[in-house]
Design a protein around this motif. Structure first.
Motif, PDB file in Angstrom:
ATOM      1  N   ASP A 210       0.952  -1.026  -0.003  1.00 40.85           N
ATOM      2  CA  ASP A 210       0.043   0.014  -0.324  1.00 40.85           C
ATOM      3  C   ASP A 210       0.641   1.677   0.068  1.00 40.85           C
ATOM      4  O   ASP A 210       0.386   1.969  -0.420  1.00 40.85           O
ATOM      5  CB  ASP A 210      -0.961   0.112   0.824  1.00 40.85           C
ATOM      6  N   ARG A 211       1.751   1.408   0.589  1.00 40.98           N
ATOM      7  CA  ARG A 211       2.451   2.200   0.929  1.00 40.98           C
ATOM      8  C   ARG A 211       3.577   2.547  -0.167  1.00 40.98           C
ATOM      9  O   ARG A 211       3.636   4.044  -0.775  1.00 40.98           O
ATOM     10  CB  ARG A 211       3.993   2.046   2.207  1.00 40.98           C
ATOM     11  N   PHE A 212       3.942   1.486  -0.852  1.00 43.77           N
ATOM     12  CA  PHE A 212       4.453   1.865  -2.334  1.00 43.77           C
ATOM     13  C   PHE A 212       3.855   1.869  -3.274  1.00 43.77           C
ATOM     14  O   PHE A 212       4.568   3.451  -3.991  1.00 43.77           O
ATOM     15  CB  PHE A 212       5.204   0.038  -2.517  1.00 43.77           C
ATOM     16  N   VAL A 213       2.389   1.977  -3.066  1.00 46.38           N
ATOM     17  CA  VAL A 213       1.639   2.749  -4.553  1.00 46.38           C
ATOM     18  C   VAL A 213       0.844   4.007  -4.213  1.00 46.38           C
ATOM     19  O   VAL A 213       0.971   4.213  -4.854  1.00 46.38           O
ATOM     20  CB  VAL A 213       0.607   1.058  -5.217  1.00 46.38           C
TER      21      VAL A 213
ATOM     22  N   ALA B 200       8.022  -5.225  -7.510  1.00 46.23           N
ATOM     23  CA  ALA B 200       8.346  -5.571  -6.419  1.00 46.23           C
ATOM     24  C   ALA B 200       8.576  -7.008  -5.473  1.00 46.23           C
ATOM     25  O   ALA B 200       8.771  -7.813  -6.367  1.00 46.23           O
ATOM     26  CB  ALA B 200       6.564  -4.867  -5.453  1.00 46.23           C
ATOM     27  N   PHE B 201       9.442  -7.113  -4.937  1.00 47.95           N
ATOM     28  CA  PHE B 201      10.430  -8.370  -3.768  1.00 47.95           C
ATOM     29  C   PHE B 201      10.403  -8.902  -5.745  1.00 47.95           C
ATOM     30  O   PHE B 201      10.152  -9.992  -5.512  1.00 47.95           O
ATOM     31  CB  PHE B 201       9.381  -8.597  -3.858  1.00 47.95           C
TER      32      PHE B 201
ATOM     33  N   TYR C 210       9.599   2.337 -10.319  1.00 50.95           N
ATOM     34  CA  TYR C 210       9.456   2.486  -7.909  1.00 50.95           C
ATOM     35  C   TYR C 210      10.294   0.661  -8.030  1.00 50.95           C
ATOM     36  O   TYR C 210       9.726   0.131  -8.726  1.00 50.95           O
ATOM     37  CB  TYR C 210       8.700   2.892  -7.670  1.00 50.95           C
ATOM     38  N   CYS C 211      11.021   0.680  -6.894  1.00 55.60           N
ATOM     39  CA  CYS C 211      11.273  -1.041  -6.900  1.00 55.60           C
ATOM     40  C   CYS C 211      10.863  -1.083  -4.627  1.00 55.60           C
ATOM     41  O   CYS C 211      11.471   0.037  -4.441  1.00 55.60           O
ATOM     42  CB  CYS C 211      12.417  -0.840  -7.109  1.00 55.60           C
ATOM     43  N   LEU C 212       9.841  -1.914  -5.168  1.00 56.78           N
ATOM     44  CA  LEU C 212      10.334  -2.587  -3.213  1.00 56.78           C
ATOM     45  C   LEU C 212      11.069  -3.424  -3.363  1.00 56.78           C
ATOM     46  O   LEU C 212      10.583  -4.718  -4.010  1.00 56.78           O
ATOM     47  CB  LEU C 212       8.806  -2.645  -3.298  1.00 56.78           C
ATOM     48  N   GLU C 213      12.292  -3.503  -2.398  1.00 60.87           N
ATOM     49  CA  GLU C 213      13.126  -4.997  -2.020  1.00 60.87           C
ATOM     50  C   GLU C 213      13.564  -5.062  -0.637  1.00 60.87           C
ATOM     51  O   GLU C 213      13.578  -3.873  -0.536  1.00 60.87           O
ATOM     52  CB  GLU C 213      13.847  -5.195  -2.893  1.00 60.87           C
TER      53      GLU C 213
ATOM     54  N   SER D 226      14.025   4.940  -6.135  1.00 62.65           N
ATOM     55  CA  SER D 226      12.878   5.465  -6.986  1.00 62.65           C
ATOM     56  C   SER D 226      13.929   6.042  -7.706  1.00 62.65           C
ATOM     57  O   SER D 226      14.992   6.587  -7.026  1.00 62.65           O
ATOM     58  CB  SER D 226      11.516   6.385  -6.129  1.00 62.65           C
ATOM     59  N   GLY D 227      13.413   6.023  -9.016  1.00 58.82           N
ATOM     60  CA  GLY D 227      14.600   7.384 -10.119  1.00 58.82           C
ATOM     61  C   GLY D 227      13.586   8.038 -10.907  1.00 58.82           C
ATOM     62  O   GLY D 227      12.566   7.203 -11.110  1.00 58.82           O
TER      63      GLY D 227
END
Length: 245
Positions: free
Chosen positions: A51-54, A134-135, A161-164, A241-242
């Motif tokens: 949720d935070r990522f989006v 993401a992951f 955006y990358c969540l890892e 992020s970038g």
């Protein structure tokens, strides 16, 4: 002909070709229980992280967004609810099949599902407004190639955006998590998914992934500017992020 190059598969060093095959086998094995296992391993916290990522991505109506390694649809469903047009891509068809089935059950239409290798995307240059993963990036054989492809398919002004998972810097918590992940997660994987080895690999792959600062530098090296790292739980998980400017 196979490569003499060595890449990591968990704690092992293998050829790139072997890593592709073995990672594929891991995700084919865990696909149907992937989301249940995410709940079990993170005590449900992965939902809050996503949720935070989006919320950071800020998908908008009319945007074209590529969700790479998005097989089961968790990120795509959240972004589609904001009105963006989402292409869900994954190298593993079993993961995509789970996502398609979940979308049908939820009545979510309009998503594009496309089997893709993150290192060699079939999309044209400057096509997407945003690229999310993401992951998934730690399972890519050549992370630099995947980042270069992300940069290529983004429009100027596009965002990455990358969540890892990463390495937590909280004293004490790192040691507790280390014991939990190495000792308990494979047992949870065996109990829920009937597969301890795949989850042992997934934990090992986290340990081999570059630390936050190192990964941010890789994102910069791919051409992205205004990079940022947002640690969660001291860096156990991080949002990178970038911008392509």
């Amino acid at each position: 002909m196979t490569s003499s190059e060595s890449v990591s598969f968990g704690y092992e060093d293998v050829t790139p070709e072997e890593k592709v095959a073995r990672v594929g086998a891991v995700f084919s094995s865990v696909a149907k229980k992937y989301d249940v296992m995410n709940d079990a391993m993170s005590v449900g916290m992965h939902r809050l992280w996503k949720d935070r990522f989006v919320a950071r991505v800020k998908p908008r109506e009319g945007e074209q967004i590529l969700d790479m390694a998005g097989g089961t649809g968790d990120i795509a469903f959240r972004m589609a609810a904001q009105g963006a047009s989402i292409t869900v891509s994954d190298i593993n068809q079993d993961m995509l099949d789970v996502g398609i089935e979940r979308a049908m059950k939820r009545g979510i239409d309009g998503l594009v599902w496309s089997r893709q290798n993150a290192e060699e995307l079939s999309f044209g240059n400057r096509f997407f407004d945003a690229y999310t993963i993401a992951f998934g990036i730690r399972n890519v054989t050549h992370i630099d190639k995947a980042l270069a492809e992300a940069y290529r398919v983004l429009k100027f002004g596009g965002r990455f955006y990358c969540l890892e998972f990463s390495t937590t810097e909280w004293p004490g918590f790192a040691e507790i998590y280390d014991v939990y992940s190495h000792k308990l997660v494979p047992k949870i994987g065996q109990a829920i998914a009937g597969d301890a080895d795949s989850y042992r690999y997934l934990i090992e792959s986290i340990r081999r992934f570059p630390k936050m600062g190192e990964f941010e530098q890789m994102i910069k090296n791919a051409g992205f500017r205004h990079t940022k790292v947002e640690p969660i739980l001291g860096g156990l998980v991080a949002i990178h992020s970038g911008w392509k400017v």
